[in-house]
Design a protein around this motif. Structure first.
Motif, short mmCIF file in Angstrom:
data_model
loop_
_atom_site.label_atom_id
_atom_site.label_comp_id
_atom_site.label_asym_id
_atom_site.label_seq_id
_atom_site.Cartn_x
_atom_site.Cartn_y
_atom_site.Cartn_z
N LYS A 125 0.80 -1.01 0.04
CA LYS A 125 0.11 0.17 0.18
C LYS A 125 0.89 1.22 0.16
N ALA A 126 2.00 1.03 0.42
CA ALA A 126 2.94 2.29 0.84
C ALA A 126 4.26 2.27 -0.21
N ILE A 127 4.66 1.22 -0.85
CA ILE A 127 5.61 0.87 -1.61
C ILE A 127 5.60 1.92 -2.63
N GLY A 128 4.47 2.20 -3.33
CA GLY A 128 4.15 3.22 -4.37
C GLY A 128 4.97 4.64 -4.05
N PHE A 129 4.88 4.92 -2.82
CA PHE A 129 5.46 6.39 -2.54
C PHE A 129 6.93 6.18 -2.41
N VAL A 130 7.61 5.15 -2.53
CA VAL A 130 8.89 4.95 -2.49
C VAL A 130 9.73 5.34 -3.68
N ASP A 131 10.78 6.16 -3.76
CA ASP A 131 11.50 6.71 -4.78
C ASP A 131 12.89 6.05 -4.59
N CYS A 185 13.68 3.03 3.48
CA CYS A 185 14.60 1.97 3.45
C CYS A 185 13.90 1.01 4.49
N GLY A 186 13.40 1.53 5.59
CA GLY A 186 12.69 0.65 6.52
C GLY A 186 11.48 -0.11 5.83
N LEU A 187 10.77 0.56 5.03
CA LEU A 187 9.75 -0.07 4.34
C LEU A 187 9.98 -1.29 3.30
N VAL A 188 11.28 -0.98 2.59
CA VAL A 188 11.76 -2.20 1.79
C VAL A 188 12.23 -3.24 2.39
N ALA A 189 12.92 -2.85 3.56
CA ALA A 189 13.34 -4.06 4.69
C ALA A 189 12.24 -4.86 5.06
N GLY A 190 11.15 -4.19 5.62
CA GLY A 190 9.75 -4.92 6.26
C GLY A 190 9.05 -5.68 5.17
N ILE A 230 15.05 -11.84 -1.61
CA ILE A 230 16.57 -11.57 -1.94
C ILE A 230 16.76 -10.54 -2.70
N SER A 231 15.72 -10.17 -3.75
CA SER A 231 15.94 -9.08 -4.59
C SER A 231 15.69 -7.78 -4.12
N ALA A 232 14.65 -7.92 -3.09
CA ALA A 232 14.35 -6.71 -2.24
C ALA A 232 15.65 -6.20 -1.49
N VAL A 233 16.39 -7.09 -0.73
CA VAL A 233 17.45 -6.86 -0.01
C VAL A 233 18.61 -6.20 -1.04
N ARG A 234 18.67 -6.64 -2.33
CA ARG A 234 19.60 -6.01 -2.90
C ARG A 234 19.38 -4.56 -3.52
N GLN A 235 17.99 -4.50 -3.58
CA GLN A 235 17.50 -3.14 -3.99
C GLN A 235 17.75 -2.25 -2.82
N LEU A 236 17.56 -2.84 -1.25
CA LEU A 236 17.69 -2.13 -0.32
C LEU A 236 19.16 -1.61 -0.01
N ASP A 237 20.41 -2.35 -0.43
CA ASP A 237 21.69 -2.16 -0.28
C ASP A 237 21.87 -1.28 -1.13
N ASP A 238 21.36 -1.07 -2.44
CA ASP A 238 21.49 0.22 -3.53
C ASP A 238 21.04 1.36 -2.78
N MET A 239 19.66 1.36 -2.17
CA MET A 239 19.33 2.40 -1.47
C MET A 239 19.95 2.91 -0.44
N ALA A 240 20.40 2.17 0.58
CA ALA A 240 21.38 2.30 1.67
C ALA A 240 22.71 3.25 1.40
N PRO A 244 21.01 3.28 9.93
CA PRO A 244 22.38 2.77 9.86
C PRO A 244 22.79 1.64 9.23
N GLU A 245 23.84 1.33 9.03
CA GLU A 245 24.24 0.06 8.50
C GLU A 245 23.76 -1.12 9.08
N HIS A 246 23.61 -1.24 10.45
CA HIS A 246 23.31 -2.51 11.14
C HIS A 246 21.97 -2.67 10.80
N ARG A 247 20.99 -1.74 10.52
CA ARG A 247 19.82 -2.31 9.95
C ARG A 247 19.53 -3.09 8.71
N LEU A 248 20.38 -2.53 7.85
CA LEU A 248 20.58 -3.49 6.50
C LEU A 248 21.05 -4.67 6.86
#
Length: 421
Positions: free
Chosen positions: A249-255, A264-269, A284-294, A312-316
């Protein structure tokens, strides 16, 4: 009396007749213009202008100034607008003073003190200091992991009570900012409810947080409220499909090109929820996207290591440990876990324990049942008892659920379930 293009309009002593909207309509009609014809001369739709004339919408100052110029009103519309705003501000100030005065008699001491403090601001400065709430939210983010749940809850009760009193009378810009504040404070209440095991009450506060964020018209607040709800939905027993739906419902707001701590928190969840649903490739694909975003986050967000508002990095690494553990990729899960444990500050001992429990689940899923059970027991024993909250117990329960039925007669399994009860 005053004359407009051959029409005579009556003026009461001390001001023009009627509201700003009524006076605007008088000048428009005196010029012989329809709403659509005025729309062609000012940067507002005829629908909006019509609503202003009927008193259904609040006029912006730019509308007053543009219409005054286009209708050749010689400052009459600007004066009417300013008079209306002045009277409205006085009325709202009186409303705020009455509301805060009533709160000062509250039986809850912290509510009394917050009401008195805000009342002093009104008396001393002639207006309420709305900007203070941004700092208050920052303080909650910083103290969340350092202050006891009971203390945070009492402070939240006082601040939310005061917000309820002042939001209805706040000017529009301030009201939207206060709704953003209310959304974030409601999310912290929900987090506290989860920590104490009160999932039903937490769900109500999450819904309120989402509503206030939507009403604030702030997309990052919408993302933030959904992010924490999604992450906690991975622990509180909700079906994974429902948590994934909430995330989307909220992913569409993410740039992805302009990441924030909230996005980043939303993509992680979302990645964690996909793991729970067994959709490991997508996770795993979402985690790779998260790595680029972080990697693209501002340094100020990355360096905010022990606040709710940083990322911070520890959340990633924590998210990676979760996703790879559920996917059965033990080597990558261990690497992410070790990095997270290394990075977590001392103030976040419970979160360090949680990521180690994720690894215990990974060991069990990969057939190393005794090792996983021993790790889980040692982690729980090493963490002080006052850090054992509902969220930690939920993670320990996930370790127990990962244990095959055939292995549940082991003493280590019974010890784990006893510790997480």
């Amino acid at each position: 009396m005053y004359r407009v293009r051959g029409h005579v309009c009556v003026q009461r002593a001390g001001g023009a007749v009627g509201t700003f909207g009524q006076i605007l309509r008088q000048h428009r009609e005196a010029r012989g213009l329809s709403l659509r014809q005025l729309e062609a001369r000012v940067p507002y739709t005829f629908t909006f202008i019509s609503q202003v004339e009927r008193g259904e919408r609040r006029p912006p100052e730019k509308l007053a100034r543009d219409c005054d110029e286009r209708l050749e009103a010689d400052g009459a519309l600007i004066e009417a607008y300013l008079q209306e705003q002045s009277g409205d501000s006085d009325m709202k100030r009186r409303t705020v003073i009455r509301a805060i005065g009533a709160l000062a008699a509250s039986p809850i001491p912290l509510v009394q003190w917050e009401a008195i403090r805000n009342g002093v601001s009104v008396v001393a400065e002639g207006a309420l200091d709305y900007d203070q709430w941004e700092s208050i939210v920052d303080d909650y983010g910083t103290s969340y992991y350092r202050v006891s749940t009971d203390q945070i809850t009492e402070s939240l009760r006082a601040d939310i009570t005061v917000l309820q009193a002042i939001i209805p009378s706040a000017p529009e810009v301030a009201r939207l900012a206060l709704l953003k504040t209310l959304s974030r404070l409601s999310a912290i209440v929900a987090l506290n409810m989860i920590a104490t095991g009160n999932v039903l009450a937490a769900n109500r506060w999450w819904r309120d947080s989402h509503k206030h964020a939507k009403d604030s018209r702030d997309s990052d607040s919408v993302i933030f409220s959904h992010a924490w709800d999604v992450v906690n939905g991975c622990y509180d027993g909700r079906p994974a499909s429902r948590v994934i739906s909430l995330a989307e419902k909220a992913i569409g707001f993410v740039d992805p090109k302009k990441p924030t701590a909230a996005s980043c928190g939303l993509v992680a969840g979302h990645a964690q929820a996909l793991s729970l649903a067994g959709r490991h490739g997508e996770a795993i694909s979402a985690v790779r996207q998260l790595d680029d975003m972080a990697a693209a986050l501002p340094s100020s967000v990355l360096s905010d290591v022990d606040s709710l508002w940083g990322w911070p990095e520890h959340r990633l690494r924590h998210t990676e440990a979760w996703v790879y553990a559920h996917a059965g990729e033990l080597g990558k899960a261990a690497q992410a876990k070790d990095r997270a444990v290394e990075l977590y500050p001392r103030s976040l001992a419970r979160l360090r324990s949680q990521v180690q429990l994720h690894h215990a689940s990974a060991l069990i899923r990969n057939g190393h049942v005794p090792d996983g059970l021993r790790l889980a027991a040692s982690v729980l024993d090493a963490l002080p008892a006052d850090q054992h909250n509902g969220l930690l117990r939920a993670v320990a329960q996930q370790v127990a659920e990962a244990t095959p039925e055939s292995e549940r007669r082991r003493p280590g399994f019974r010890e784990l379930t006893d510790r997480s009860a």
